[in-house]
Scaffold this motif. Structure first.
Motif, PDB file in Angstrom:
ATOM      1  N   THR A   1       7.412  -3.604  -6.215  1.00 26.61           N
ATOM      2  CA  THR A   1       7.186  -3.534  -7.660  1.00 26.61           C
ATOM      3  C   THR A   1       6.891  -4.927  -8.225  1.00 26.61           C
TER       4      THR A   1
ATOM      5  N   SER B   1       0.822  -1.222   0.000  1.00 18.46           N
ATOM      6  CA  SER B   1       0.000   0.000   0.000  1.00 18.46           C
ATOM      7  C   SER B   1       0.856   1.272   0.000  1.00 18.46           C
ATOM      8  N   HIS B   2       2.023   1.198   0.654  1.00 18.99           N
ATOM      9  CA  HIS B   2       2.905   2.367   0.745  1.00 18.99           C
ATOM     10  C   HIS B   2       3.900   2.445  -0.411  1.00 18.99           C
ATOM     11  N   ARG B   3       3.648   1.620  -1.437  1.00 15.48           N
ATOM     12  CA  ARG B   3       4.399   1.686  -2.691  1.00 15.48           C
ATOM     13  C   ARG B   3       5.884   1.313  -2.546  1.00 15.48           C
ATOM     14  N   HIS B   4       6.170   0.319  -1.709  1.00  9.67           N
ATOM     15  CA  HIS B   4       7.543  -0.155  -1.546  1.00  9.67           C
ATOM     16  C   HIS B   4       7.838  -1.353  -2.453  1.00  9.67           C
TER      17      HIS B   4
ATOM     18  N   HIS C   1       7.396  -2.347 -12.204  1.00 12.72           N
ATOM     19  CA  HIS C   1       6.392  -1.294 -12.040  1.00 12.72           C
ATOM     20  C   HIS C   1       5.832  -1.296 -10.621  1.00 12.72           C
ATOM     21  N   VAL C   2       5.755  -0.133 -10.003  1.00 12.10           N
ATOM     22  CA  VAL C   2       5.227  -0.031  -8.643  1.00 12.10           C
ATOM     23  C   VAL C   2       3.756  -0.454  -8.627  1.00 12.10           C
ATOM     24  N   CYS C   3       3.406  -1.291  -7.657  1.00 12.18           N
ATOM     25  CA  CYS C   3       2.013  -1.728  -7.498  1.00 12.18           C
ATOM     26  C   CYS C   3       1.610  -1.531  -6.046  1.00 12.18           C
ATOM     27  N   ASN C   4       0.521  -0.797  -5.828  1.00  7.33           N
ATOM     28  CA  ASN C   4       0.059  -0.552  -4.458  1.00  7.33           C
ATOM     29  C   ASN C   4      -1.278  -1.223  -4.172  1.00  7.33           C
TER      30      ASN C   4
ATOM     31  N   SER D   1      13.325   1.927  -1.590  1.00  8.49           N
ATOM     32  CA  SER D   1      12.937   1.326  -0.307  1.00  8.49           C
ATOM     33  C   SER D   1      13.917   0.263   0.190  1.00  8.49           C
TER      34      SER D   1
ATOM     35  N   ARG E   1      11.204  -1.936  -4.105  1.00  4.75           N
ATOM     36  CA  ARG E   1      11.481  -0.735  -4.889  1.00  4.75           C
ATOM     37  C   ARG E   1      12.866  -0.180  -4.545  1.00  4.75           C
TER      38      ARG E   1
END
Length: 202
Positions: A121, A116-119, A125-128, A146, A143
């Motif tokens: 991928t 959820s905090h976009r750490h 690609h970033v997945c939240n 991170s 990521r």
């Protein structure tokens, strides 16, 4: 975003299993919660009660609420294969669960937060979206920004991914690949999925 935020030790004691991870409360009080505790003589559970308890255990284990769980069951029911096994496979292939299995997070709740905090991928690609379905061949990684987070590095020191034959971990890149959808025999969760199928079939 809906999620369970109630007392976890009480739920673990209800099922008699550390479904949220190691729990000292469960070790010290290994009996159901309630006013009378271990002395309380509980009535025999009905067939429906047994099936409901198994469904609740699966929901709490994977961190889903009723609507999400029902949608996944319907998806499993419409898929080829044994419904109960397909349901567990769909649960195992959720992004938050894969992050947990790879050892990036110490618990599924922590994995959900990392996503959820976009750490995290998928394939660069970033997945939240914690419920995102990971497919065989997909690469799940921390990521770049991170990788220095202490909480992630602390969890990776006790990396668990080697326990699972369907996952491959690259420590240098801090990434893991889903090699294949796990077979039922490879999924360690103590869940009697057939009881869940019987409950929803009523």
């Amino acid at each position: 975003m809906a999620r369970y935020t109630g007392p976890k030790s009480k739920i673990a004691r209800k099922f008699g299993e550390p479904i949220f991870g190691p729990d000292k409360a469960l070790e010290h009080r290994n009996y159901p919660p309630g006013q009378h505790g271990i002395a309380h003589r509980r009535k025999k559970i009905s067939e429906y009660g047994t099936q409901l308890k198994e469904k609740q255990k699966a929901k709490y284990t994977y961190g889903l609420l009723e609507r999400q769980f029902r949608i996944l069951f319907e998806k499993a029911e419409s898929s080829k294969g044994v419904t109960g096994e397909v349901l567990l496979q769909l649960l195992e292939c959720r992004l938050d669960n894969v992050v947990y299995r790879l050892g990036i997070a110490p618990t599924r709740a922590a994995a959900r937060q990392f996503v959820s905090h976009r750490h995290i991928t998928i394939n660069g690609h970033v997945c939240n979206i914690p419920s995102c379905h990971v497919r065989p061949g997909d690469v799940v990684a921390v990521r770049e920004k991170s990788k220095a987070l202490e909480v992630i590095n602390e969890s990776l020191r006790g990396n668990r991914s080697s326990r699972y034959s369907w996952l491959e971990w690259d420590a240098a890149a801090m990434s893991g690949k889903l090699l294949n959808v796990p077979e039922r025999a490879d999924i360690p969760e103590n869940i009697k999925e057939q009881l869940i199928v019987e409950l929803y079939s009523k």
